[in-house]
Design a protein around this motif. Structure first.
Motif, short mmCIF file in Angstrom:
data_model
loop_
_atom_site.label_atom_id
_atom_site.label_comp_id
_atom_site.label_asym_id
_atom_site.label_seq_id
_atom_site.Cartn_x
_atom_site.Cartn_y
_atom_site.Cartn_z
N UNK A 66 -17.34 -3.83 11.57
CA UNK A 66 -17.66 -2.87 10.50
C UNK A 66 -18.80 -3.40 9.64
N UNK A 67 -19.50 -2.50 8.99
CA UNK A 67 -20.61 -2.89 8.12
C UNK A 67 -20.22 -2.94 6.65
N UNK A 68 -19.10 -2.27 6.29
CA UNK A 68 -18.61 -2.27 4.91
C UNK A 68 -17.09 -2.35 4.91
N UNK A 69 -16.56 -3.18 4.04
CA UNK A 69 -15.10 -3.25 3.83
C UNK A 69 -14.81 -2.81 2.40
N UNK A 70 -13.96 -1.82 2.25
CA UNK A 70 -13.41 -1.45 0.95
C UNK A 70 -11.99 -2.02 0.90
N UNK A 71 -11.82 -3.08 0.14
CA UNK A 71 -10.49 -3.69 0.06
C UNK A 71 -9.76 -3.10 -1.14
N UNK A 72 -9.08 -1.98 -0.88
CA UNK A 72 -8.34 -1.26 -1.92
C UNK A 72 -6.84 -1.52 -1.85
N UNK A 73 -6.36 -2.01 -0.73
CA UNK A 73 -4.93 -2.21 -0.55
C UNK A 73 -4.39 -3.32 -1.44
N UNK A 74 -3.23 -3.08 -2.05
CA UNK A 74 -2.64 -4.06 -2.96
C UNK A 74 -1.21 -3.67 -3.31
N UNK A 75 -0.43 -4.65 -3.71
CA UNK A 75 0.83 -4.38 -4.40
C UNK A 75 0.49 -4.06 -5.84
N UNK A 76 0.95 -2.92 -6.34
CA UNK A 76 0.56 -2.51 -7.69
C UNK A 76 1.79 -2.11 -8.49
N UNK A 77 1.57 -1.96 -9.80
CA UNK A 77 2.68 -1.79 -10.73
C UNK A 77 3.54 -0.57 -10.42
N UNK A 78 2.91 0.53 -9.98
CA UNK A 78 3.65 1.76 -9.77
C UNK A 78 4.26 1.88 -8.39
N UNK A 79 4.04 0.92 -7.50
CA UNK A 79 4.49 1.07 -6.13
C UNK A 79 5.66 0.20 -5.73
N UNK A 81 9.59 -1.90 -6.43
CA UNK A 81 9.41 -3.17 -7.14
C UNK A 81 8.86 -4.27 -6.23
N UNK A 82 8.04 -5.14 -6.82
CA UNK A 82 7.48 -6.29 -6.12
C UNK A 82 7.87 -7.56 -6.87
N UNK A 83 8.15 -8.59 -6.10
CA UNK A 83 8.45 -9.89 -6.68
C UNK A 83 7.15 -10.65 -6.92
N UNK A 84 7.25 -11.79 -7.63
CA UNK A 84 6.08 -12.63 -7.82
C UNK A 84 5.52 -13.08 -6.48
N UNK A 85 6.38 -13.38 -5.54
CA UNK A 85 5.92 -13.78 -4.21
C UNK A 85 5.20 -12.65 -3.51
N UNK A 86 5.70 -11.42 -3.67
CA UNK A 86 5.03 -10.26 -3.07
C UNK A 86 3.61 -10.13 -3.62
#
Length: 325
Positions: A66-79, A81-86
């Motif tokens: 690919x010529x461009x990467x949009x790195x938008x993926x993440x664990x976020x506050x509204x999605x 529950x996530x732990x500190x490790x997550x």
């Protein structure tokens, strides 16, 4: 161009994908195996590959060619529950994996990282006296989401300075998708009735609320319509001389609660009340001069247009935005 979008099923990722496809780009999306929102991409000419940000082999395969990467993926506050490790594994190690995958390509792609305004201390006594500037306002992270995203920024900056990987950090403000502004809880008594300040105000009938600070000043907030964020992302892909830069994105102007709630009241026919809140108020805005200068960024969706388009969307109109869920 060939583009990879992580987080392609999110409100920004899906709308960015559709925009890029319509412009003739070849779009690939990295999709988590258990993502329930993949249906929103039905009918969209994108290549979907299944994998996880935490698996180096998955991201290496997704980034190939690919010529461009949009790195938008993440664990976020509204999605969660996530732990500190997550948060660490997905947002920090996942960003490291993506950067390594980009660096491994014969021709390293432009790497656009989704930062967040959560790294700023926006809620302070009396509100912020000056607009937030990405080159002046310090990062003061509270909580693991903000900390993990700040660490992601550090990794991106480090890969730019160490390996000359063409990285651009875009800091997003709070982003609203199709129709979401109409249900923003802080505009509605039903969304605030659980707070002590509103004890006795809720009588079972919806009211809108103009929130004010202890000096009687209406709250002020700076958000963005998803279409303006997509615009900023598109501009970052082709802008020259922006590698290594950190750029804040937001809507054309902040809004005050009296402005937004009065407009909503007129459009929805719901009366409003006023309420004075104690404590640190919501009172901030962003200086977008860097985005304008470096990207030619000209956002077009202020609070009134967001409300009017949200109403049109609720009535079944096509406002050029994919469903949020």
């Amino acid at each position: 161009m060939s583009v990879l979008i992580t987080g392609i099923t999110g409100r920004i990722g899906a709308n960015l994908a559709r925009t890029l496809v319509n412009e003739g780009h070849a779009v690939r999306g990295l999709v988590w195996p258990r993502d329930p929102r993949i249906d929103k991409l039905n009918g969209l000419d994108v290549e979907l590959v299944t994998g996880s940000l935490t698996e180096p082999r998955d991201v290496l395969a997704a980034a190939k060619g690919v010529s461009t990467v949009y790195h938008l993926g993440a664990a976020f506050q509204g999605g969660g529950p996530f732990s500190e490790t997550d948060y660490f594994d997905i947002n920090v190690r996942g960003t490291f994996n993506m950067l390594e995958a980009a660096r491994a390509q014969d021709k390293p792609p432009t790497f656009i990282f989704a930062g967040t305004d959560a790294i700023y201390e926006k809620y302070v006594p009396g509100g912020l006296a000056e607009p937030i500037r990405e080159d002046r306002t310090p990062r003061r992270c509270r909580g693991w989401y903000a900390l993990s995203k700040s660490l992601g920024e550090e990794l991106c900056t480090g890969y730019w300075s160490t390996y000359q990987l063409p990285v651009v950090i875009l800091r997003f403000c709070m982003v609203f998708g199709a129709g979401e502004i109409l249900g923003f809880p802080q505009f509605r008594l039903s969304g605030l009735k659980g707070r002590p300040e509103f004890k006795g105000m809720w009588q079972g009938t919806e009211r809108l609320v103009v929130l004010k600070d202890q000096n009687g000043r209406p709250y002020k907030k700076h958000v963005a319509d998803v279409r303006d964020i997509v615009l900023g992302c598109r501009l970052a892909m082709s802008a020259e001389g922006v590698s290594g830069e950190t750029i804040q994105l937001a809507g054309p102007a902040p809004f005050t609660w009296d402005e937004a709630v009065t407009c909503l009241s007129e459009r929805l026919g719901i009366p409003f009340v006023e309420a004075v809140l104690k404590g640190d108020p919501t009172f901030y805005e962003f200086d977008l001069s860097r985005a304008r200068r470096l990207l030619g960024f000209k956002p077009g969706y202020d609070i009134r247009r967001m409300i009017d388009d949200a109403l049109a969307y609720r009535r079944g109109g096509d406002i050029g935005v994919l469903p949020t869920d």
